[in-house]
Design a protein around this motif. Structure first.
Motif, mmCIF file in Angstrom:
data_model
loop_
_atom_site.group_PDB
_atom_site.id
_atom_site.type_symbol
_atom_site.label_atom_id
_atom_site.label_comp_id
_atom_site.label_asym_id
_atom_site.label_seq_id
_atom_site.Cartn_x
_atom_site.Cartn_y
_atom_site.Cartn_z
ATOM 1 N N UNK A 208 0.846 -1.186 0.000
ATOM 2 C CA UNK A 208 0.000 0.000 0.000
ATOM 3 C C UNK A 208 0.881 1.235 0.000
ATOM 4 N N UNK A 209 0.502 2.249 -0.778
ATOM 5 C CA UNK A 209 1.209 3.526 -0.820
ATOM 6 C C UNK A 209 0.184 4.632 -0.645
ATOM 7 N N UNK A 210 0.395 5.482 0.377
ATOM 8 C CA UNK A 210 -0.523 6.572 0.675
ATOM 9 C C UNK A 210 0.258 7.853 0.885
ATOM 10 N N UNK A 211 -0.346 8.969 0.510
ATOM 11 C CA UNK A 211 0.164 10.301 0.847
ATOM 12 C C UNK A 211 -0.938 11.024 1.602
ATOM 13 N N UNK A 212 -0.549 11.735 2.675
ATOM 14 C CA UNK A 212 -1.533 12.484 3.448
ATOM 15 C C UNK A 212 -1.041 13.903 3.677
ATOM 16 N N UNK B 66 2.971 -0.646 8.891
ATOM 17 C CA UNK B 66 3.102 0.642 8.206
ATOM 18 C C UNK B 66 4.467 1.257 8.468
ATOM 19 N N UNK B 67 5.102 1.690 7.377
ATOM 20 C CA UNK B 67 6.337 2.466 7.453
ATOM 21 C C UNK B 67 5.943 3.914 7.155
ATOM 22 N N UNK B 68 6.109 4.806 8.134
ATOM 23 C CA UNK B 68 5.656 6.187 8.018
ATOM 24 C C UNK B 68 6.872 7.104 7.908
ATOM 25 N N UNK B 69 6.862 7.989 6.922
ATOM 26 C CA UNK B 69 7.932 8.983 6.740
ATOM 27 C C UNK B 69 7.305 10.372 6.735
ATOM 28 N N UNK B 70 7.804 11.219 7.615
ATOM 29 C CA UNK B 70 7.329 12.597 7.637
ATOM 30 C C UNK B 70 8.042 13.431 6.583
ATOM 31 N N UNK C 146 2.703 13.335 5.075
ATOM 32 C CA UNK C 146 3.278 12.048 5.444
ATOM 33 C C UNK C 146 3.169 11.084 4.272
ATOM 34 N N UNK C 147 4.191 10.249 4.146
ATOM 35 C CA UNK C 147 4.202 9.164 3.161
ATOM 36 C C UNK C 147 4.111 7.857 3.945
ATOM 37 N N UNK C 148 3.116 7.048 3.595
ATOM 38 C CA UNK C 148 2.905 5.796 4.317
ATOM 39 C C UNK C 148 3.002 4.636 3.339
ATOM 40 N N UNK C 149 3.830 3.674 3.682
ATOM 41 C CA UNK C 149 3.950 2.438 2.902
ATOM 42 C C UNK C 149 3.548 1.284 3.812
ATOM 43 N N UNK C 150 2.528 0.538 3.387
ATOM 44 C CA UNK C 150 2.019 -0.520 4.251
ATOM 45 C C UNK C 150 1.896 -1.854 3.545
#
Length: 473
Positions: A208-212, A285-289, A300-304
């Motif tokens: 999963x790839x998300x941007x918030x 989830x790997x979260x990068x600010x 935030x960039x989230x890779x899950x």
């Protein structure tokens, strides 16, 4: 005895106000007679207004007609303009060029000065349409339009603003203000290409790839997460990420995000999830600010990944080292916890649905007509009061536009309203509405612009005032 400076100033103001009331223009004799001035005095004041760019004098037949103009003194324009400018006179000849225009066009002054604008070595100036607009600007009609031209082998995208100007001698002219949008166009194109490449890169990833945004509102989700969540991308964009997690893990995620800094921008954690089929799952989830200047988070960039099977394997491995009683007790506790989590999620969902139903009910049964319009003037949503007041059904009213509903609004006024749109700013006016049967009636309207899910809408709250007009338009 000549009048004082105050008298002369008052006379000029009076002439301006008189011309404002007569947009079609007046002769010098008519102005002098209306204000009780000598004809020569009125002519002298008009000459000063022409030199300041506040009035125009045009010869109509054998008479000269005076009217208000919207012109800028050329010296002021060249001093304050932030963009390159080329000034032409009434003979279509270049008489002034700013240094920034010479830099943009990459030529010396000798190439431009004194030349006819249509003879300049740039395709922008050679079209009949451009020459006609220049002449109209000399006559007092400004114009703003996009254009493209080639300068030294490079294609430039410009926004051309034709500004009516007045010279120190009182003669009319046109300033060709060139706003270079090439860099912006190229940056926009590069950004779009990068976005498409990124979407293509993430589309087929199993994870999963998300941007918030900083408030964890979803801005981008890849196809893998859409399939996992059982929702479309349009349904997920604009939704908050934390409500997708069970209540117990939301605080853990919040704490993890708060701990991120520019020096330590990443963290990882495992959270529980309730799958679309109602079963309990696990996600890592790997979260990068993403931080801006001053260390403030810009998103935030989230890779899950779905680690449900891995977690199940862990549990099975642990079960080999436990006795049967503890295994049963652990399974029972897990199921009970999953059920409690599921019940909390369902309870929250029911509460949201109740609030949504109440909001819809209140909207439809409001005492006033409430209508939302999109940018093109089409009705996006209307409550039942509006349908009853206008005589339309819920499906029929969606085919009505702002111009069919309110005959007093023109396309130009609509564009001007959107040009100064400001969410939350309210305006109360008395206007008219037209029913389905053609009847036009007066309404008191509260207007405002609202923004929802990244889009702007025009909100009209109307209440009928007085009796309906019997005319049909």
């Amino acid at each position: 005895m000549p009048g004082s400076i105050a008298d002369r100033t008052n006379d000029a103001i009076a002439i301006r106000e008189l011309l404002r009331k007569h947009p079609k223009g007046l002769s010098i004799t008519e102005i002098a007679g209306a204000l009780g001035l000598h004809r020569n005095t009125a002519a002298k004041h008009l000459d000063m207004l022409v030199q300041k760019g506040e009035a125009d004098i045009r010869k109509v037949g054998t008479a000269k007609t005076c009217f208000l103009a919207r012109r800028m003194p050329v010296a002021a324009l060249l001093h304050f303009s932030l963009h390159p400018a080329v000034v032409v006179d009434g003979r279509d000849e270049v008489v002034m060029v700013s240094q920034s225009a010479l830099d943009l066009l990459e030529c010396p002054l000798e190439v431009l000065y004194g030349e006819k604008v249509q003879d300049l070595p740039y395709s922008l100036f050679t079209t009949p349409e451009f020459l006609e607009r220049c002449r109209q600007a000399v006559q007092g009609t400004q114009a703003l339009f996009p254009a493209a031209t080639v300068i030294r082998g490079r294609r430039r995208h410009l926004r051309v603003h034709l500004v009516p100007v007045v010279f120190d001698t009182g003669k009319d002219g046109c300033a060709i203000v060139l706003i270079d949008e090439t860099a912006c166009r190229e940056a926009t194109g590069a950004l779009e290409a990068s976005r498409q490449q990124y979407e293509a890169l993430t589309a087929d990833l199993p994870g999963f790839v998300l941007h918030t945004r900083p408030d964890l509102t979803l801005e981008f989700v890849n196809e893998s997460f859409c399939r996992y969540a059982g929702r479309t991308r349009e349904q997920l964009i604009g939704f908050r990420f934390l409500p997708l997690l069970p209540p117990g893990d939301r605080e853990r995620m919040k704490a993890a995000l708060i701990s991120l800094t520019p020096e330590r921008p990443t963290t990882a954690l495992e959270v529980r999830s309730v799958r679309t089929d109602g079963t309990l799952g696990w996600e890592r989830w790997q979260v990068r600010g993403i931080f801006g200047n001053g260390g403030r988070a810009r998103g935030y960039h989230l890779a899950g990944t779905d680690i449900t099977e891995l977690q199940q394997c862990r549990e099975q491995l642990e079960q080999y080292h436990e006795n049967m009683e503890r295994l049963i007790a652990g399974r029972t506790t897990g199921i009970q916890e999953a059920n409690r989590t599921l019940l909390k999620v369902l309870a929250e969902k029911e509460e949201i649905e109740r609030e949504l139903l109440f909001t819809t009910f209140a909207f439809d049964h409001a005492s006033d007509s409430i209508i939302l319009f999109d940018r093109d003037g089409r009705i996006y949503k209307a409550n039942e009061t509006a349908c009853g007041l206008l005589g339309y059904g819920q499906d029929e009213i969606l085919a009505v536009t702002i111009f069919g509903l309110n005959p007093s609004i023109t396309a130009r006024q609509w564009e001007e309203m959107w040009a100064r749109a400001e969410p939350g700013k309210r305006e109360r006016v008395v206007s008219v509405h037209r029913r389905k049967d053609g009847t036009v009636f007066k309404v008191e309207v509260s207007r405002t612009f609202v923004r929802f899910a990244g889009r702007m809408y025009f909100c009209s709250i109307a209440r009928e005032v007085g009796g309906a007009e019997r005319s049909k338009k």
